[in-house]
Motif scaffolding. Structure first.
Motif, mmCIF file in Angstrom:
data_model
loop_
_atom_site.group_PDB
_atom_site.id
_atom_site.type_symbol
_atom_site.label_atom_id
_atom_site.label_comp_id
_atom_site.label_asym_id
_atom_site.label_seq_id
_atom_site.Cartn_x
_atom_site.Cartn_y
_atom_site.Cartn_z
ATOM 1 N N GLU A 56 34.611 41.444 29.247
ATOM 2 C CA GLU A 56 34.519 40.048 29.667
ATOM 3 C C GLU A 56 35.853 39.532 30.197
ATOM 4 O OE1 GLU A 56 32.693 37.399 26.956
ATOM 5 O OE2 GLU A 56 30.863 38.589 26.754
ATOM 6 N N ASP A 57 36.947 39.936 29.553
ATOM 7 C CA ASP A 57 38.265 39.516 30.031
ATOM 8 C C ASP A 57 38.551 40.095 31.414
ATOM 9 O OD1 ASP A 57 38.727 38.101 27.712
ATOM 10 O OD2 ASP A 57 39.850 39.714 26.750
ATOM 11 N N VAL A 58 38.222 41.370 31.604
ATOM 12 C CA VAL A 58 38.443 42.006 32.899
ATOM 13 C C VAL A 58 37.553 41.372 33.962
ATOM 14 C CG1 VAL A 58 38.268 44.177 34.183
ATOM 15 C CG2 VAL A 58 39.198 44.176 31.865
ATOM 16 N N ALA A 59 36.311 41.065 33.601
ATOM 17 C CA ALA A 59 35.401 40.417 34.547
ATOM 18 C C ALA A 59 35.939 39.058 34.977
ATOM 19 C CB ALA A 59 34.016 40.264 33.928
ATOM 20 N N SER A 60 36.498 38.321 34.039
ATOM 21 C CA SER A 60 37.075 37.013 34.377
ATOM 22 C C SER A 60 38.198 37.160 35.394
ATOM 23 C CB SER A 60 37.603 36.322 33.108
ATOM 24 O OG SER A 60 36.556 36.013 32.234
ATOM 25 N N ASP A 61 39.064 38.142 35.176
ATOM 26 C CA ASP A 61 40.145 38.398 36.131
ATOM 27 C C ASP A 61 39.580 38.770 37.505
ATOM 28 O OD1 ASP A 61 42.035 37.921 34.192
ATOM 29 O OD2 ASP A 61 42.380 40.040 33.732
ATOM 30 N N ALA A 62 38.530 39.592 37.488
ATOM 31 C CA ALA A 62 37.918 40.017 38.744
ATOM 32 C C ALA A 62 37.338 38.826 39.498
ATOM 33 C CB ALA A 62 36.832 41.052 38.477
ATOM 34 N N LEU A 64 38.228 35.724 39.384
ATOM 35 C CA LEU A 64 39.303 34.909 39.956
ATOM 36 C C LEU A 64 39.721 35.473 41.311
ATOM 37 C CD1 LEU A 64 41.569 34.225 36.834
ATOM 38 C CD2 LEU A 64 40.179 32.554 38.091
ATOM 39 N N GLU A 65 39.831 36.795 41.392
ATOM 40 C CA GLU A 65 40.189 37.438 42.660
ATOM 41 C C GLU A 65 39.060 37.307 43.677
ATOM 42 O OE1 GLU A 65 41.609 41.815 44.353
ATOM 43 O OE2 GLU A 65 41.797 41.334 42.223
ATOM 44 N N ILE A 66 37.821 37.460 43.217
ATOM 45 C CA ILE A 66 36.670 37.328 44.112
ATOM 46 C C ILE A 66 36.631 35.941 44.726
ATOM 47 C CG2 ILE A 66 34.140 37.218 44.159
ATOM 48 C CD1 ILE A 66 34.269 39.419 41.895
ATOM 49 N N ALA A 67 36.814 34.915 43.888
ATOM 50 C CA ALA A 67 36.801 33.538 44.387
ATOM 51 C C ALA A 67 37.945 33.298 45.369
ATOM 52 C CB ALA A 67 36.901 32.567 43.210
ATOM 53 N N ARG A 68 39.102 33.837 45.059
ATOM 54 C CA ARG A 68 40.274 33.655 45.927
ATOM 55 C C ARG A 68 40.083 34.287 47.294
ATOM 56 N NH1 ARG A 68 45.059 37.192 44.158
ATOM 57 N NH2 ARG A 68 43.915 38.641 45.517
ATOM 58 N N ASP A 69 39.470 35.480 47.324
ATOM 59 C CA ASP A 69 39.354 36.236 48.567
ATOM 60 C C ASP A 69 37.977 36.140 49.219
ATOM 61 O OD1 ASP A 69 41.940 37.018 48.120
ATOM 62 O OD2 ASP A 69 41.419 38.982 47.305
ATOM 63 N N LEU A 70 37.138 35.241 48.731
ATOM 64 C CA LEU A 70 35.764 35.166 49.213
ATOM 65 C C LEU A 70 35.682 34.993 50.724
ATOM 66 C CD1 LEU A 70 32.770 35.102 48.384
ATOM 67 C CD2 LEU A 70 32.992 32.600 48.198
ATOM 68 N N GLY A 71 36.577 34.202 51.283
ATOM 69 C CA GLY A 71 36.543 33.951 52.713
ATOM 70 C C GLY A 71 36.784 35.189 53.557
ATOM 71 N N THR A 86 34.105 46.924 43.471
ATOM 72 C CA THR A 86 35.397 47.531 43.785
ATOM 73 C C THR A 86 36.540 46.724 43.183
ATOM 74 O OG1 THR A 86 34.544 48.447 45.858
ATOM 75 C CG2 THR A 86 36.933 48.238 45.654
ATOM 76 N N ILE A 87 36.471 45.408 43.330
ATOM 77 C CA ILE A 87 37.506 44.539 42.757
ATOM 78 C C ILE A 87 37.526 44.678 41.240
ATOM 79 C CG2 ILE A 87 38.125 42.116 42.344
ATOM 80 C CD1 ILE A 87 37.164 41.529 45.205
#
Length: 210
Positions: A56-62, A64-71, A86-87
């Protein structure tokens, strides 16, 4: 229904997922939440197979990156599942490097015990597992086989998408998943030697034909 059933449902609704991602890229927060609800169960199951209780902790980090790079994402619903996996895998490997431990070569018991599919040797082997057997046998697979099975079964990726996540050729992923299932069947004493048709059957068992 279990995580595998949820994964199969996500694969069925890839068109809905793709539309949600497109809206989310335009700033629709509700659409991003929808995409999260579709992807998260399978992603969390996959991460459990790599980092165990820290999933769950790793998923949360992932995320955050997904939301940041969504565009920057370009693709459809199936592509989004591959991209997010992959992320998540990169974040899991970073976590493991920090912890200095090897990935767990297995998933949760529900990832294995809820496997759907036609009645072939591999299905019979998996369906006959108890919870303890599932954990012990899947964890005992070679890492490449275990992760290939996780990507195909839990995340529901086809062989080319799983290959992109792992940086391997699709044929190598198909072979690893097939060998992992065959090894489980052999350890349980179910069925005989695989024939030419087993690979196709295994692909269907893994949630998606290629």
């Amino acid at each position: 229904m279990g995580q595998v059933g949820q994964t199969r449902r996500a694969a069925t609704y890839d068109e809905e997922l793709g539309a949600a991602v497109s809206r989310a890229q335009g700033g629709d927060e509700a659409a991003f939440a929808m995409a999260y609800r579709i992807v998260q169960p399978a992603l969390l199951g996959y991460l459990h197979g790599l980092v165990g209780r820290d999933a769950e902790d790793v998923a949360s980090d992932a995320w955050l990156e997904i939301a940041r790079d969504l565009g920057r994402f370009k693709g459809d619903g199936a592509g989004f599942r591959g991209w997010t996996t992959t992320i998540a895998r990169h974040r899991a490997l970073d976590h493991l490097r920090r912890q200095r431990v090897r990935p767990r070569a297995g998933g949760t018991e529900q990832d294995v015990l809820n496997l759907p599919g036609p009645h072939n040797t591999h299905d019979q082997a998996l369906e006959s597992l108890s919870t303890e057997q599932a954990l012990e046998l899947v964890r005992g697979l070679p890492r490449d086989q275990a992760e290939a099975v996780l990507l195909r079964v839990v995340v529901g990726l086809d062989a080319p998408a799983a290959a992109r996540v792992l940086g391997k050729r699709p044929g190598a992923v198909r072979t690893a998943a097939h060998r992992g299932l065959k090894r489980l069947a052999r350890r349980l004493g179910v069925g005989g030697e695989a024939d030419e048709g087993v690979t196709d059957g295994a692909s269907r068992t893994l949630g998606k034909s290629t």
